[in-house]
Design a protein around this motif. Structure first.
Motif, PDB file in Angstrom:
ATOM      1  N   LYS A  95       0.856  -1.173   0.000  1.00  0.00           N
ATOM      2  CA  LYS A  95       0.000   0.000   0.000  1.00  0.00           C
ATOM      3  C   LYS A  95       0.902   1.237   0.000  1.00  0.00           C
ATOM      4  O   LYS A  95       1.851   1.311   0.768  1.00  0.00           O
ATOM      5  CB  LYS A  95      -0.859  -0.033   1.251  1.00  0.00           C
ATOM      6  CG  LYS A  95      -1.768   1.126   1.450  1.00  0.00           C
ATOM      7  CD  LYS A  95      -2.546   0.894   2.729  1.00  0.00           C
ATOM      8  CE  LYS A  95      -3.332   2.133   3.100  1.00  0.00           C
ATOM      9  NZ  LYS A  95      -2.503   3.261   3.401  1.00  0.00           N
ATOM     10  N   ASP A 107      -2.461   6.551   1.887  1.00  0.00           N
ATOM     11  CA  ASP A 107      -3.522   6.392   2.871  1.00  0.00           C
ATOM     12  C   ASP A 107      -4.870   6.424   2.156  1.00  0.00           C
ATOM     13  O   ASP A 107      -5.091   7.224   1.246  1.00  0.00           O
ATOM     14  CB  ASP A 107      -3.454   7.535   3.886  1.00  0.00           C
ATOM     15  CG  ASP A 107      -2.407   7.245   4.938  1.00  0.00           C
ATOM     16  OD1 ASP A 107      -1.997   6.072   5.037  1.00  0.00           O
ATOM     17  OD2 ASP A 107      -1.996   8.183   5.632  1.00  0.00           O
ATOM     18  N   THR A 108      -5.772   5.538   2.601  1.00  0.00           N
ATOM     19  CA  THR A 108      -7.093   5.498   1.983  1.00  0.00           C
ATOM     20  C   THR A 108      -7.896   6.723   2.422  1.00  0.00           C
ATOM     21  O   THR A 108      -7.873   7.122   3.582  1.00  0.00           O
ATOM     22  CB  THR A 108      -7.821   4.214   2.413  1.00  0.00           C
ATOM     23  OG1 THR A 108      -7.004   3.121   2.010  1.00  0.00           O
ATOM     24  CG2 THR A 108      -9.176   4.095   1.757  1.00  0.00           C
ATOM     25  N   ARG A 147     -11.275   8.603   3.237  1.00  0.00           N
ATOM     26  CA  ARG A 147     -12.617   8.242   3.702  1.00  0.00           C
ATOM     27  C   ARG A 147     -13.647   9.103   2.968  1.00  0.00           C
ATOM     28  O   ARG A 147     -13.554  10.324   2.957  1.00  0.00           O
ATOM     29  CB  ARG A 147     -12.732   8.468   5.208  1.00  0.00           C
ATOM     30  CG  ARG A 147     -11.843   7.528   6.009  1.00  0.00           C
ATOM     31  CD  ARG A 147     -11.947   7.856   7.482  1.00  0.00           C
ATOM     32  NE  ARG A 147     -13.246   7.450   8.006  1.00  0.00           N
ATOM     33  CZ  ARG A 147     -13.511   6.219   8.392  1.00  0.00           C
ATOM     34  NH1 ARG A 147     -12.598   5.271   8.303  1.00  0.00           N
ATOM     35  NH2 ARG A 147     -14.690   5.906   8.868  1.00  0.00           N
ATOM     36  N   SER A 187     -21.969   3.788   0.662  1.00  0.00           N
ATOM     37  CA  SER A 187     -22.260   2.477   1.237  1.00  0.00           C
ATOM     38  C   SER A 187     -23.751   2.193   1.040  1.00  0.00           C
ATOM     39  O   SER A 187     -24.439   2.928   0.316  1.00  0.00           O
ATOM     40  CB  SER A 187     -21.880   2.465   2.716  1.00  0.00           C
ATOM     41  OG  SER A 187     -22.615   3.469   3.380  1.00  0.00           O
ATOM     42  N   LEU A 243      -9.910   5.136  -2.295  1.00  0.00           N
ATOM     43  CA  LEU A 243     -11.052   5.476  -1.449  1.00  0.00           C
ATOM     44  C   LEU A 243     -11.474   4.234  -0.648  1.00  0.00           C
ATOM     45  O   LEU A 243     -11.141   3.113  -1.025  1.00  0.00           O
ATOM     46  CB  LEU A 243     -12.225   5.957  -2.310  1.00  0.00           C
ATOM     47  CG  LEU A 243     -11.926   7.063  -3.328  1.00  0.00           C
ATOM     48  CD1 LEU A 243     -13.180   7.394  -4.132  1.00  0.00           C
ATOM     49  CD2 LEU A 243     -11.427   8.316  -2.634  1.00  0.00           C
ATOM     50  N   ASP A 244     -12.237   4.460   0.404  1.00  0.00           N
ATOM     51  CA  ASP A 244     -12.664   3.312   1.207  1.00  0.00           C
ATOM     52  C   ASP A 244     -13.966   2.707   0.681  1.00  0.00           C
ATOM     53  O   ASP A 244     -14.822   2.272   1.427  1.00  0.00           O
ATOM     54  CB  ASP A 244     -12.798   3.707   2.690  1.00  0.00           C
ATOM     55  CG  ASP A 244     -13.868   4.769   2.893  1.00  0.00           C
ATOM     56  OD1 ASP A 244     -14.349   5.332   1.882  1.00  0.00           O
ATOM     57  OD2 ASP A 244     -14.212   5.059   4.051  1.00  0.00           O
ATOM     58  N   THR A 245     -14.111   2.713  -0.612  1.00  0.00           N
ATOM     59  CA  THR A 245     -15.273   2.084  -1.252  1.00  0.00           C
ATOM     60  C   THR A 245     -14.820   1.377  -2.523  1.00  0.00           C
ATOM     61  O   THR A 245     -13.818   1.763  -3.136  1.00  0.00           O
ATOM     62  CB  THR A 245     -16.346   3.133  -1.606  1.00  0.00           C
ATOM     63  OG1 THR A 245     -17.380   2.507  -2.335  1.00  0.00           O
ATOM     64  CG2 THR A 245     -15.785   4.262  -2.452  1.00  0.00           C
ATOM     65  N   SER A 246     -15.575   0.342  -2.884  1.00  0.00           N
ATOM     66  CA  SER A 246     -15.206  -0.382  -4.115  1.00  0.00           C
ATOM     67  C   SER A 246     -15.870   0.232  -5.341  1.00  0.00           C
ATOM     68  O   SER A 246     -15.656  -0.213  -6.463  1.00  0.00           O
ATOM     69  CB  SER A 246     -15.613  -1.851  -3.978  1.00  0.00           C
ATOM     70  OG  SER A 246     -17.026  -1.941  -3.847  1.00  0.00           O
ATOM     71  N   SER A 257     -12.719  -5.105  -4.773  1.00  0.00           N
ATOM     72  CA  SER A 257     -12.507  -4.602  -3.410  1.00  0.00           C
ATOM     73  C   SER A 257     -12.043  -3.152  -3.517  1.00  0.00           C
ATOM     74  O   SER A 257     -11.627  -2.713  -4.600  1.00  0.00           O
ATOM     75  CB  SER A 257     -11.433  -5.432  -2.704  1.00  0.00           C
ATOM     76  OG  SER A 257     -10.227  -5.352  -3.439  1.00  0.00           O
ATOM     77  N   PRO A 258     -12.069  -2.406  -2.411  1.00  0.00           N
ATOM     78  CA  PRO A 258     -11.574  -1.025  -2.501  1.00  0.00           C
ATOM     79  C   PRO A 258     -10.109  -1.001  -2.917  1.00  0.00           C
ATOM     80  O   PRO A 258      -9.309  -1.796  -2.414  1.00  0.00           O
ATOM     81  CB  PRO A 258     -11.742  -0.498  -1.058  1.00  0.00           C
ATOM     82  CG  PRO A 258     -12.774  -1.365  -0.463  1.00  0.00           C
ATOM     83  CD  PRO A 258     -12.601  -2.715  -1.090  1.00  0.00           C
ATOM     84  N   TYR A 275      -6.203  -0.154  -3.053  1.00  0.00           N
ATOM     85  CA  TYR A 275      -5.295   0.314  -2.003  1.00  0.00           C
ATOM     86  C   TYR A 275      -4.271   1.324  -2.525  1.00  0.00           C
ATOM     87  O   TYR A 275      -3.435   1.804  -1.801  1.00  0.00           O
ATOM     88  CB  TYR A 275      -4.585  -0.854  -1.328  1.00  0.00           C
ATOM     89  CG  TYR A 275      -3.892  -1.781  -2.273  1.00  0.00           C
ATOM     90  CD1 TYR A 275      -2.647  -1.458  -2.787  1.00  0.00           C
ATOM     91  CD2 TYR A 275      -4.483  -2.980  -2.652  1.00  0.00           C
ATOM     92  CE1 TYR A 275      -2.016  -2.302  -3.659  1.00  0.00           C
ATOM     93  CE2 TYR A 275      -3.850  -3.828  -3.526  1.00  0.00           C
ATOM     94  CZ  TYR A 275      -2.613  -3.487  -4.033  1.00  0.00           C
ATOM     95  OH  TYR A 275      -1.993  -4.317  -4.903  1.00  0.00           O
TER      96      TYR A 275
END
Lengths: 349, 676
Positions: free
Chosen positions: B206, B209-210, B212, B217, B303-306, B336-337, B339
């Motif tokens: 990685k 940083d992801t 948010r 969702s 991002l923290d989403t796929s 998946s999200p 990285y």
């Protein structure tokens, strides 16, 4: 489809090319010069480590797919390319000539002058070493130059030692550099032919060594003036004569100064005989060296010296030029097969 | 300047660069960097004022302790290889700075600095890396040249380093180093783009940083978008190739939600189906339109989403992901999200007004009303009916509601609290102010009350146009929600009831910021995300160009030839011409090479000629004979004279003049006659 022009068009070119590449040159036939490598390249210890790191980084880049690792890998590769590009002009257009003294004796170090010239008009050469091309029996001190400016030359005195008697052909020089990064040793050869004659070494001989070579027939005198010990006669003393030679008794009798004259000693003519039969190389060389030393010994003392060998002779004469002739002759002496025994003798008279 | 002073300067430059590189490793704490920085500074005092060397035993103990720390950190504490290795390397560098004496010590130190750079390369994507990298290349080249000369002096001349002439490392040397570095960096970049990207990414780590994000969702609460409306963090950059100005307004569609519970929106966790690939490998939506397409090259931050974003309706997508999924509402999902930053290209309809063809089945969920009192619902419905009075089609009604909200409601990020019992009632009937969520929710519910299926869409507006790089900078503040209404005959259609004041983001970057962002974008686009796909694209472009060149060449060569000639004839001519050019080039190369070789033995030709003539006569020169001895042995005065000329030319450094040449010719003739 007519292929004739396609095939025939390049034919003259191919013929020309083959001729230029493999054609017979003037005089001696030699290997096609294009097949000679321009220079040799080999990894140094540091270079090998560098390549190992390069492989590691490459492996890491492939494994991770990280482009910045690819960037580091590309940088390492570029350093190799830069190394090659920078070392090339350092060795280009360097010219070296050597000047050796006239008298070169076996095993005796002689000073030689090397003139190294940078013929490039725009670029300096950095950190290179000049070495004599390896020749069996020749030891030459290398020369290191930190920087040689464009169109500049430098004179260096170096020591040469020849371990073999006879004619020696010096082929040329190798120029070595690890510039700029020390990863590769690049070696370029430049042919600068020179031929030198290595004379046998002469050394001071002890009286015992001189006597043991003397033939038992002894010395005899000739009835003529000379530098012997027997009195040949008397003559008037002149102011040019040494006072030590005045015959005081005879002078007292005649009331005038008389000087002694001596008979010529037959032993002032010496013939050195070298029976150059084949023997162990070391013993043969010792014999040649002894003959040379004897010649030097007698000539230094005013003798007229001749040299006789199984393959030739140098007629009787005296002086430094005679010594040079004898040494030059001895430089070429080779062993002869036969039943005799290798020996060195001197014959007086 | 003495050599040791010179070496100290180089060493501290390289150490500084290594230290700067390690600062780019995100895992390292500021306190660690501060302590090691102070220790590095102290070592400079120790090395310049008083040369103190740590005792060997202490050095070894400290090195072992550092190694133990590295193992403990990697196995039990941080558990990240790059972070632990960076700490390990930095501590070793600091220790080595107190132990510099021999050339080997310096080389070890430089190697450690190099591995610090490698550690940074493995863990950062910052463009600052390139600056650090460039300075490292300069100082490394400088150090390698200087230490190589030092070693050569010591090994090849047997002298000490102090005897290195001061003039060697003068300003000219420094300038040359800079020039070499420039060339090296150019070669590096060329190689970088050429090395095949066969990365398998097994140990890919990685690197960022992801970020948010909210609204993507299965559920989002009221106010979640409003909270990020002042956040200028970049979410994605969208390059529109071929356009110097924004060609249209983009809505980068993300998630869709259809169930409203009074406090927020949600959806069922639905089964996703894979998006099919077309014959060219792209993912295709299945929409068959012949209209003009707009290409969008999107570089999405992790991002923290796929979910991935695309302007709707999209036709095809290509990117470095093996699979792409879609749900019944048309949202696009990765496995998946991501990285790290991902890049993909979307082709969407240039004009289409947000039409999206979706199967009409299952529209009931899109008509669900809030669980509020009947009285409330009736009030909302009455409002909807009054607004849509006069509109006869579903599309017209939707347009009327959209216009009504835009015209009569105020956009604000800090809405007042009203007398309403629910946020919706508060917005519609009392405060009449809010942000995009309230506007979109109100429109969706108003539509539903009059029987038009609708849903909420969350995504991003186009953001700020960067004129330096011709791309959009989409920030968190550009997150937005709008409405899709199902219109019979056309399908799902986009409506945005938020007034324009809500669409214009509050933060606008300065020109300098935009320029820096362009550099950052180009760095990410062309260095960090450079891939095999790019290489294939470049290769294809080159192939196309070469085809063009070949065609041009063929046209030139066949110009003037009769039109009746066959195509094969020109092909043969072209092949022949290519072959001739190739052979000519080869011949020139060979002649040049031969000329270089011929300089190696400079025996004049006339002497070789003499040797040849005498050789025919049976007189060979022996290896041990000097030229003059051989000439004397031949017994020919002409040979002796010619040898004298040869020696003058060969060793005297002179050349043949006119009279010499005549004499040489005469002598050679004479020798030839004698030999006959």
């Amino acid at each position: 489809m007519n292929l004739r022009p396609t095939i025939s068009a390049p034919l003259p070119w191919l013929t020309f090319l083959t001729g230029k590449t493999f054609g017979k040159s003037n005089g001696r036939r030699r290997r096609p010069s294009i097949l000679y490598p321009l220079r040799k390249l080999k990894f140094t210890k540091e270079g090998k480590r560098f390549i190992a790191v390069l492989f590691l980084i490459g492996l890491a880049a492939i494994n991770t797919g990280n482009n910045l690792l690819y960037l580091v890998l590309a940088m390492l590769l570029s350093l190799i390319i830069i190394s090659g590009l920078m070392s090339e002009p350092t060795l280009r257009k360097l010219k070296t000539t050597r000047r050796l003294p006239a008298d070169i004796h076996k095993d005796v170090p002689v000073p030689a002058r090397l003139v190294i010239e940078n013929k490039k008009r725009h670029l300096s050469s950095y950190s290179f070493k000049v070495e004599e091309l390896p020749i069996p029996g020749v030891e030459a001190q290398p020369v290191y130059v930190v920087k040689l400016d464009k169109s500049a030359k430098t004179n260096r005195t170096v020591r040469y030692t020849f371990r073999k008697r006879g004619p020696v052909k010096l082929d040329g020089f190798t120029f070595k550099t690890r510039f700029p990064f020390g990863m590769f040793l690049k070696v370029k050869t430049r042919r600068v032919g020179d031929e030198v004659l290595v004379l046998p070494r002469t050394r001071p001989l002890s009286p015992e060594e001189v006597d043991e070579c003397m033939h038992p027939c002894g010395t005899s005198s000739l009835h003529a003036r000379g530098n012997g010990t027997q009195i040949f006669g008397l003559r008037d003393y002149t102011t040019n004569d040494d006072a030590r030679y005045i015959h005081w008794k005879a002078s007292a009798r005649t009331l005038g100064l008389l000087r002694k004259e001596f008979e010529r000693d037959a032993a002032s003519n010496v013939t050195i005989v070298l029976d150059n039969f084949r023997d162990e190389p070391l013993r043969f060389e010792e014999a040649v060296e002894k003959a040379a030393s004897l010649a030097s010994h007698y000539i230094d003392r005013g003798y007229r010296v001749a040299l006789k060998t199984l393959t030739g002779e140098v007629p009787l004469a005296s002086g430094r030029s005679q010594l040079a002739r004898i040494l030059r002759f001895l430089a070429y002496v080779e062993p002869v097969d036969g039943d005799g025994r290798l020996s060195v003798r001197t014959l007086a008279g | 300047m003495s050599f040791s002073t010179y070496a100290t300067i180089i060493t501290y430059i390289i150490t500084g660069v290594g230290f700067t590189a390690i600062c780019l490793v995100e895992e390292l704490s500021l306190s660690f960097l501060a302590v090691t920085g102070i220790l590095t500074g102290l070592s400079l005092v120790v090395n310049t004022v008083r040369r103190i060397r740590l005792p060997r035993t202490l050095r070894n103990i400290l090195a072992l302790a550092i190694f133990a720390l590295f193992l403990a950190d990697y196995l039990f504490i941080s558990r990240t290889l790059i972070g632990s290795a960076s700490v390990f390397l930095t501590l070793l560098v600091v220790l080595k700075l107190y132990d510099m004496k021999t050339t080997r010590d310096y080389v070890i130190l430089y190697s450690l600095a190099f591995f610090q750079l490698v550690a940074a390369a493995a863990s950062t994507v910052s463009p600052a890396f390139f600056a650090v990298f460039s300075i490292f290349v300069i100082s490394a080249i400088w150090a390698m040249v200087v230490f190589n000369i030092k070693r050569d002096v010591e090994e090849w001349s047997g002298r000490k380093e102090e005897t290195i002439p001061a003039g060697i490392f003068g300003p000219k040397f420094v300038l040359s180093t800079l020039l070499i570095t420039l060339v090296s960096i150019l070669i590096t970049l060329a190689l970088f783009f050429m090395i095949p990207r066969i990365g398998i990414g097994v140990f890919k780590s990685k690197t960022l940083d992801t970020l948010r994000v909210t609204g993507f969702s299965e559920r989002f609460e009221f106010g979640s978008i409003g909270s990020v409306k002042l956040d200028p963090t970049v979410v994605m950059r969208v390059h529109i190739p071929g356009y110097d100005a924004p060609p249209k307004s983009f809505y980068f569609r993300g998630n869709t939600l259809y169930r409203y519970d009074g406090s927020g929106w949600s959806r069922e966790k639905e089964r996703r189906s894979p998006v099919e690939r077309g014959p060219d490998g792209r993912f295709v939506s299945g929409i068959r339109k012949e209209d003009r397409l707009i290409e969008q090259r999107i570089m999405l931050e992790p991002l923290d989403t796929s979910i991935i974003f695309a302007d709707a309706p999209w036709i095809s997508i290509s990117g470095r992901f093996s699979r792409l999924w879609t749900d019944p509402s048309g949202a696009l999902h990765l496995d998946s999200p991501p990285y790290s930053r991902i890049e993909y290209t979307v082709w969407s309809l240039a004009e289409g007004d947000g039409q999206l063809e979706v199967d009409k089945r299952g529209l009931t969920p899109y008509l669900q009303l809030p669980p509020e009192t009947v009285e409330d619902t009736e009030r909302i419905k009455a409002l909807a009916l009054s607004v849509t009075k006069g509109a006869d089609s579903a599309h017209g009604k939707a347009m009327a509601i959209e216009g009504y909200l835009r015209a009569n409601y105020r956009y604000t990020l800090k809405p007042r609290q009203g007398r309403g019992r629910t946020p919706l009632e508060d917005f519609l009937f009392y405060t009449k102010e809010g942000y995009c969520e309230q506007f979109a929710t109100s429109m969706a519910i108003l539509l539903r009350t009059i029987g038009i299926p609708s849903r909420i869409v969350t995504g991003y507006l186009q953001g700020e146009w960067n004129r330096f790089g011709n791309y959009f900078i989409v920030r968190q503040q550009d997150s937005h929600s709008w409405v899709e209404a199902y219109i019979d005959g056309t399908g799902w259609t986009r409506f945005d009831p938020t007034p324009n004041t809500g669409i214009v983001a509050p933060f606008r970057a300065s020109s300098i910021s935009l320029y820096i962002d362009t550099l950052r974008w180009k760095w990410s686009r062309y260095i960090i995300n450079y891939s095999l796909y790019d290489q294939i694209r470049i290769a294809r472009t080159a192939e196309l160009k070469s085809v063009g060149l070949r065609t041009w060449l063929r046209n030139v060569l066949t110009r003037g030839s009769s039109s009746g000639r066959e195509g094969g004839k020109s092909s043969v001519t072209l092949t022949a011409a290519t072959l001739i050019v190739f052979i000519a080039a080869l011949a020139v190369l060979v002649i040049l090479l031969k000329r270089r070789h011929s300089n190696r033995i400079r025996t004049p030709g006339f002497y070789m000629e003499m040797l040849r003539i005498l050789s025919k006569k049976g007189l060979e020169r022996k290896d041990f004979e000097t030229p003059m001895e051989f000439a004397a042995r031949s017994g020919l005065p002409e040979a002796v004279r010619l040898t004298e000329v040869f020696q003058r030319i060969r060793y005297g450094g002179t050349t043949l003049d006119r009279s010499d040449m005549d004499e040489v010719k005469r002598l050679l003739e004479a020798i030839k006659k004698c030999s006959d």
